[in-house]
Design a protein around this motif. Structure first.
Motif, short mmCIF file in Angstrom:
data_model
loop_
_atom_site.label_atom_id
_atom_site.label_comp_id
_atom_site.label_asym_id
_atom_site.label_seq_id
_atom_site.Cartn_x
_atom_site.Cartn_y
_atom_site.Cartn_z
N ARG A 22 0.85 -1.19 0.00
CA ARG A 22 0.00 0.00 0.00
C ARG A 22 0.89 1.24 0.00
O ARG A 22 1.92 1.26 0.66
CB ARG A 22 -0.84 -0.04 1.28
CG ARG A 22 -2.07 0.79 1.31
CD ARG A 22 -2.91 0.41 2.53
NE ARG A 22 -3.55 -0.90 2.37
CZ ARG A 22 -4.60 -1.12 1.61
NH1 ARG A 22 -5.15 -0.13 0.94
NH2 ARG A 22 -5.12 -2.32 1.49
N VAL A 23 0.47 2.24 -0.76
CA VAL A 23 1.24 3.50 -0.75
C VAL A 23 0.66 4.33 0.40
O VAL A 23 -0.50 4.74 0.33
CB VAL A 23 1.08 4.24 -2.10
CG1 VAL A 23 1.90 5.51 -2.13
CG2 VAL A 23 1.48 3.32 -3.26
N PRO A 24 1.41 4.53 1.50
CA PRO A 24 0.80 5.05 2.72
C PRO A 24 0.41 6.52 2.70
O PRO A 24 -0.31 6.97 3.55
CB PRO A 24 1.86 4.78 3.79
CG PRO A 24 3.13 4.69 3.06
CD PRO A 24 2.84 4.29 1.65
N ALA A 25 0.88 7.27 1.70
CA ALA A 25 0.57 8.70 1.68
C ALA A 25 -0.94 8.92 1.63
O ALA A 25 -1.69 8.03 1.23
CB ALA A 25 1.23 9.34 0.45
N ALA A 26 -1.36 10.12 2.02
CA ALA A 26 -2.80 10.43 2.04
C ALA A 26 -3.40 10.21 0.65
O ALA A 26 -4.54 9.78 0.50
CB ALA A 26 -2.99 11.88 2.47
N ASP A 27 -2.58 10.48 -0.38
CA ASP A 27 -3.10 10.31 -1.74
C ASP A 27 -2.61 8.98 -2.34
O ASP A 27 -2.39 8.87 -3.55
CB ASP A 27 -2.67 11.49 -2.62
CG ASP A 27 -1.14 11.57 -2.75
OD1 ASP A 27 -0.44 10.88 -1.96
OD2 ASP A 27 -0.66 12.27 -3.64
N GLY A 28 -2.46 7.96 -1.49
CA GLY A 28 -1.91 6.67 -1.92
C GLY A 28 -2.65 6.05 -3.10
O GLY A 28 -2.04 5.56 -4.06
#
Ligand code: HEM
Length: 480
Positions: free
Chosen positions: A169-175
Motif C-alpha cells: 500500500r502506498v501510505p501517503a494520504a493520496d496513496g
C-alpha cells in the motif's frame, strides 16, 4: 539471431512457406490474422510446416497430439534465451547474461515457489482482502444503479488490488491516487506492447519511451521501501537483485516493472472477458450466482459490504460453475504462441514414426488458439457455453479429438518450461473478483453491442476487447 534466406530444403524438413518480399516473408499476413493464416496453411500443407516470418524460420506444429513431443524436449528446444531477450528489450533491463549476472535467471525462477502451495494461500488471502476493500468502497457508491465502462472497471479494480497485494500500500494520504497514476501510465505503455514485442524500435512509438521511464522510476528502491505490506515474492526478488552489484538501481526497478506487467497484463483482459460473457448469458450468470450464494449460506457467511468474506483454497477450488465459466472465457480469448528454439541441427521425433529435421536457431511454435477453436474438440467453438468444463456436476478434464483423449485441451498459461508461474494466483484472483462482484451486486449490461476480440496481440497472450461497453450495478438486496 537472424537466419540467412533458405533456397533449398534439406531432407526431412517440413514444407516451407516463403513470402515474395525478401526478409519480411509472410510477416504481414501473419500479423494481420495469424489464426486464419495458420488454418489456411494447415489445409494446404498438413499439420507441420515452416513459415518465413520477418527473417525467422518458424515451424508450426498444428496437431495437438504432437504437442507433448515439443513440450517435453526442453534440452534441444530452449525457451528462456528468446524470452529473456524479448523481455529485457521491452522492459529496459540488461539481458540476463550468465557471465555478467551468474545464476540470476535461476534465482528468479526459484522464487516462483512463493506463488504456489502455502504461500499461494497467503497471497490469495491478501488479494481477497484488498479486493474487498475496493468493493466495499464501490458498494458505498452504488446504493442505486451506477453505470461504468466494463473494461475500465475491471482494470481499475484488478490493477489496484494486484498492486497492493504484490507491492504494498502506498501510505501517503493520496496513496490511491499514486496507484491510479501508475495504472494510467501502465495502460499507455501496454497499448504499445504488441509493437515492442514485434521489435519495433521504441523511438518510433510516440511517448512510450518516456512513459516506460516514468513507470520504472516508480519502482526505484527509495519509492518501494515506502510501500507497506507487500508480498513475499516481490521482497524475495528485491533481495536477489541486491546481490548483483552490476545491476544498477534503474535496472532493478525495470525488473520490478516487468513483473508488474506479467501480473496484470493478461489478468485484466481475462477478467473483462469472464465478466462480459457472464453478463451476456443470463443462464450462466444465474448458475454462477446460485453457486456463490450457496457457498456463502453453507459456510454461514453473510454478504453485504460490511461483512468480511473468507474463502479457503478448497472452497475456491470447489466452485465448479465459476471455474468452468472462467475456463470457457479463457478458451475464447487467449492467444499465446508457445515458442521454443532449436539449440542444434537435429531430428525431432514425433508420434507414429514421424520426424522433423530442424536447423540450429529454428523456432518451433505451438499455437493453442487453433486447438481452443477446433470444432472436433469443442462443439460449436465460437459459442460461449459456461458449463463446458463440467460433467456430472464435477470438473470435466477429458476432451477428445477424433475419438482420442487429449493431454492438452486448454492452454491459456503456456506449457512446460514456459508455463506461467502465476497461473494459480491468476485463477484465484479472477474467481475472487467475480465472487465479490456477484455476491454484492445486481449487474447487467448497459448497452446492446457486440464486443469482439482485438487481434492486434495475437500470439502474445489474452486478447483485448475491440471496444469498451457500459454496464450497470446496484447493491443487491440482502434478502434475495
Ligand atoms: C489470466 C492471467 C494470466 C495469463 C493468461 C498468463 C499467461 C502467461 C503465459 C502464457 C506465460 C508464458 C509466456 C511465454 O510463453 O512467453 C506467462 C509467463 C509469466 N507469467 Fe503469467 N499469466 C497470467 C497471470 C499471471 C500472474 C497473476 C502472474 C504473477 C503474479 C504472472 C507471472 C508470470 C511470470 C513472472 C511469467 C514469466 C515466467 C518466466 O520467467 O519464464 N502471470 N504468463
Amino acid at each position: 539471431m537472424q537466419m540467412p534466406a533458405r533456397c533449398s530444403r534439406k531432407t526431412g524438413e517440413p514444407p516451407l512457406i516463403n513470402g515474395w518480399i525478401p526478409y519480411l516473408g509472410k510477416a504481414l499476413l501473419f500479423r494481420k490474422d495469424a489464426f486464419k493464416f495458420l488454418l489456411d496453411q494447415q489445409k494446404k500443407l498438413g499439420d507441420i510446416f515452416t513459415v518465413h516470418i520477418a527473417g525467422r524460420y518458424i515451424t508450426f506444429i498444428m496437431d495437438p497430439f504432437q504437442y507433448v513431443y515439443v513440450i517435453r524436449n526442453s534440452k534441444q528446444l530452449e525457451f528462456h534465451e528468446f524470452a529473456d531477450k524479448m523481455a529485457s528489450k521491452t522492459f529496459d533491463y540488461p539481458a540476463l547474461s550468465n557471465v555478467k549476472f551468474p545464476d540470476l535467471k535461476e534465482n528468479l525462477h526459484r522464487i516462483y515457489q512463493y506463488l504456489q502451495g502455502k504461500p499461494l494461500e497467503i497471497i490469495s488471502d491478501h488479494m481477497m482482502k484488498n479486493l474487498q476493500d475496493i468493493f466495499e468502497w464501490k458498494c458505498s457508491q452504488a446504493t442505486d444503479w451506477e453505470t461504468e465502462k466494463m473494461y475500465k472497471f475491471c482494470c481499475s479494480v484488478m490493477f489496484e488490488a494486484s498492486f497492493v497485494t504484490l507491492y504494498g500500500r502506498v501510505p501517503a494520504a493520496d496513496g490511491r491516487k499514486v496507484i491510479s497514476e501508475i495504472r494510467d501510465k501502465f495502460i499507455k505503455f501496454d497499448a504499445s506492447f504488441p509493437y515492442l514485442a514485434a521489435n519495433i524500435p521504441i523511438e518510433l512509438l510516440g511517448t512510450t519511451k518516456k512513459v516506460r521511464k516514468e513507470l520504472i522510476h516508480h519502482f526505484l528502491l527509495q519509492n518501494m521501501t515506502k510501500w507497506l505490506g507487500g508480498s513475499k515474492v516481490v521482497q524475495a526478488r528485491q533481495d536477489i537483485f541486491e546481490k548483483y552489484e552490476l545491476l544498477g538501481d534503474y535496472d532493478k526497478a525495470a525488473h520490478h516493472f516487468a513483473f508488474l506487467w506479467a501480473s496484470v497484463g493478461n489478468t485484466i483482459p481475462a477478467t473483462f472477458w469472464a465478466m462480459y460473457y457472464l453478463l451476456r448469458h443470463p443462464e450462466a450468470l444465474a448458475a454462477v450466482r446460485d453457486e456463490i450464494d450457496h457457498l456463502l449460506q453453507s459456510t454461514g457467511q453473510k454478504r453485504g459490504p460490511t461483512y468480511n468474506i473468507h474463502l479457503t483454497r478448497e472452497q475456491l477450488d470447489n466452485l465448479v460453475y465459476l471455474e468452468s465459466a472462467l475456463n470457457e472465457s479463457l478458451r475464447m480469448c487467449s492467444s499465446s504462441m508457445n515458442i521454443r528454439i532449436s539449440q542444434e541441427d537435429f531430428v525431432l521425433k514425433l508420434e507414429g514414426d514421424q520426424e522433423v529435421s530442424l536447423r540450429k536457431g529454428d523456432w518451433i511454435a505451438l499455437y493453442p488458439q487453433i486447438l481452443h477453436m477446433d470444432p472436433e474438440v469443442y462443439e460449436d467453438p465460437k459459442e460461449y457455453k459456461f458449463d463446458r468444463y463440467i460433467e456430472n456436476g464435477k470438473k470435466k478434464t477429458t476432451f477428445y479429438k477424433a475419438g482420442r483423449k487429449l493431454k492438452y485441451f486448454l492452454m491459456p498459461f503456456g506449457s512446460g518450461i514456459s508455463m506461467c508461474p502465476g497461473r494459480f494466483l491468476a485463477m484465484n484472483e479472477m474467481k475472487m473478483f467475480l465472487f465479490l462482484l456477484l455476491a454484492h451486486f445486481d449487474v447487467e449490461l448497459g448497452e446492446n453491442k457486440a464486443v469482439r476480440l482485438d487481434n492486434s496481440r495475437m500470439g502474445l497472450g489474452i486478447l483485448l476487447p475491440d471496444t469498451d461497453i457500459a454496464f450497470r450495478y446496484k447493491l443487491r438486496s440482502l434478502r434475495n
